[in-house]
Motif scaffolding. Structure first.
Motif, short mmCIF file in Angstrom:
data_model
loop_
_atom_site.label_atom_id
_atom_site.label_comp_id
_atom_site.label_asym_id
_atom_site.label_seq_id
_atom_site.Cartn_x
_atom_site.Cartn_y
_atom_site.Cartn_z
N GLN A 1 -35.02 4.66 -21.09
CA GLN A 1 -35.66 4.38 -22.37
C GLN A 1 -35.21 5.42 -23.38
N THR B 1 -36.93 9.42 -27.43
CA THR B 1 -37.33 10.12 -26.21
C THR B 1 -36.41 11.32 -26.01
N ARG B 2 -36.73 12.15 -25.02
CA ARG B 2 -35.84 13.27 -24.72
C ARG B 2 -34.45 12.75 -24.34
N SER C 1 -39.48 6.58 -32.57
CA SER C 1 -39.10 7.96 -32.28
C SER C 1 -38.18 7.99 -31.06
N GLY D 1 -33.25 9.95 -25.30
CA GLY D 1 -32.68 9.40 -26.52
C GLY D 1 -32.06 10.47 -27.40
N GLU D 2 -32.71 11.65 -27.47
CA GLU D 2 -32.16 12.75 -28.26
C GLU D 2 -30.82 13.21 -27.69
N VAL E 1 -39.08 5.24 -28.46
CA VAL E 1 -40.49 4.89 -28.36
C VAL E 1 -40.84 4.10 -29.60
N GLU F 1 -30.50 -0.05 -23.53
CA GLU F 1 -31.41 0.65 -22.64
C GLU F 1 -31.37 0.06 -21.22
#
Length: 312
Positions: free
Chosen positions: A57, A69-70, A67, A72-73, A60, A51
């Motif tokens: 980031q 993040t957008r 989970s 991350g997706e 989370v 990161e």
């Protein structure tokens, strides 16, 4: 976590992609660490380093769950594709190194098309269906020249091969037969034909420079029987020779596999002399390490006659 305007994100390392994909799939650091066969604290540190290198980031983290993040997706989708392409590239490299993918230029004399070539090509295609084979029917002398010049990778030729730059091994041996016009008196004779009975017959042969070894072998059989063949017609292709025999232009000595041509007007007779044979061999450049060639030669060893081993 964001990137400052004065700094550029560093490209992630492949190991970081693998770590991240494992965590993203499990959404649990403990289970991801077990999958990666490592402990949890170093895995957490590696994700944090990823990161930081990206300035983004990706996850989370709470005490209860992890989970994406957008960002991350999006990073997960791309990472999965990158790792899949990397694995595919590795598999492709391995297959290329084994000769299972690539190209191979194969030359052959017409005789080979009636004996060794079809079964050998069939087996090679089963072993390496993604190798692109380019086939070139040609005479021995032209094949040898093309091999030296790198225009062919391997050739099915008639011996001898005397160029030191080329390797040669026998690939197929078979008896010679007498091909006679169907109305010829010898065609109606029972049993093998003695070579001496052909002494006064017009012979149909190919030019000596096209297949010196086979030409000299046939002439030698005649001389052993006490005569020199009276060559009245010459033809380059064996099919043409048989057509001339069918037209009652003369007799010929041919490899037994050419019987499969099924030429009408021709009768085939074995010779009384002890097993006169002809030979087809495989020639290739001695220093050629092409993987598809090595796989082809390995496949060809199954078809090589006793005493004609193709070396590894």
């Amino acid at each position: 976590m964001t990137t400052s305007r004065n700094s550029e994100p560093r490209p992630p390392e492949l190991r970081h992609l693998r770590y991240f994909v494992a965590v993203a799939r499990e959404l649990h650091f403990g289970r991801a660490a077990e999958r990666l066969h490592m402990s949890q604290p170093p895995l957490s540190m590696q994700i944090q380093a990823l990161e930081r290198s990206l300035g983004v980031q990706l996850l989370v983290r709470t005490q209860r769950q992890v989970s994406l993040t957008r960002a991350g997706e999006a990073f997960f989708r791309e990472s999965v594709q990158i790792l899949a392409r990397l694995e595919a590239a590795g598999r492709l490299a391995q297959r290329v190194s084994r000769g299972e993918v690539g190209e191979l230029a194969v030359g052959f004399v017409s005789m080979a098309d009636y004996n060794i070539l079809p079964p050998l090509l069939r087996e090679f295609r089963q072993r390496a269906p993604e190798v692109r084979l380019t086939l070139h029917e040609s005479t021995t002398d032209r094949q040898l020249e093309a091999l030296v010049q790198g225009q062919l990778d391997v050739g099915f030729v008639l011996p001898p091969v005397q160029d030191g730059r080329l390797a040669y091994r026998p690939a197929h041996r078979e008896p010679l037969l007498a091909a006679l016009p169907a109305r010829h008196p010898l065609a109606k004779r029972r049993g093998p034909v003695p070579m001496a009975r052909l002494a006064d017959q017009p012979f149909i042969l190919f030019p000596r420079e096209l297949a010196t070894g086979l030409y000299d072998h046939i002439v030698g059989l005649c001389r052993t029987a006490g005569f020199s063949p009276r060559v009245e017609q010459e033809a380059v292709q064996m099919q043409t020779i048989l057509s001339l025999v069918s037209a009652d232009m003369g007799v010929a000595l041919i490899p037994a596999s050419l019987v499969h041509l099924g030429r009408t007007g021709v009768t085939y007779k074995p010779l009384r002399e002890t097993s006169p044979v002809t030979e087809i061999g495989i020639a290739w450049r001695r220093d050629d390490a092409l993987a598809t060639l090595q796989l082809f030669l390995a496949t060809a060893r199954r078809f090589v006659p006793e005493g004609g081993e193709i070396p590894p």
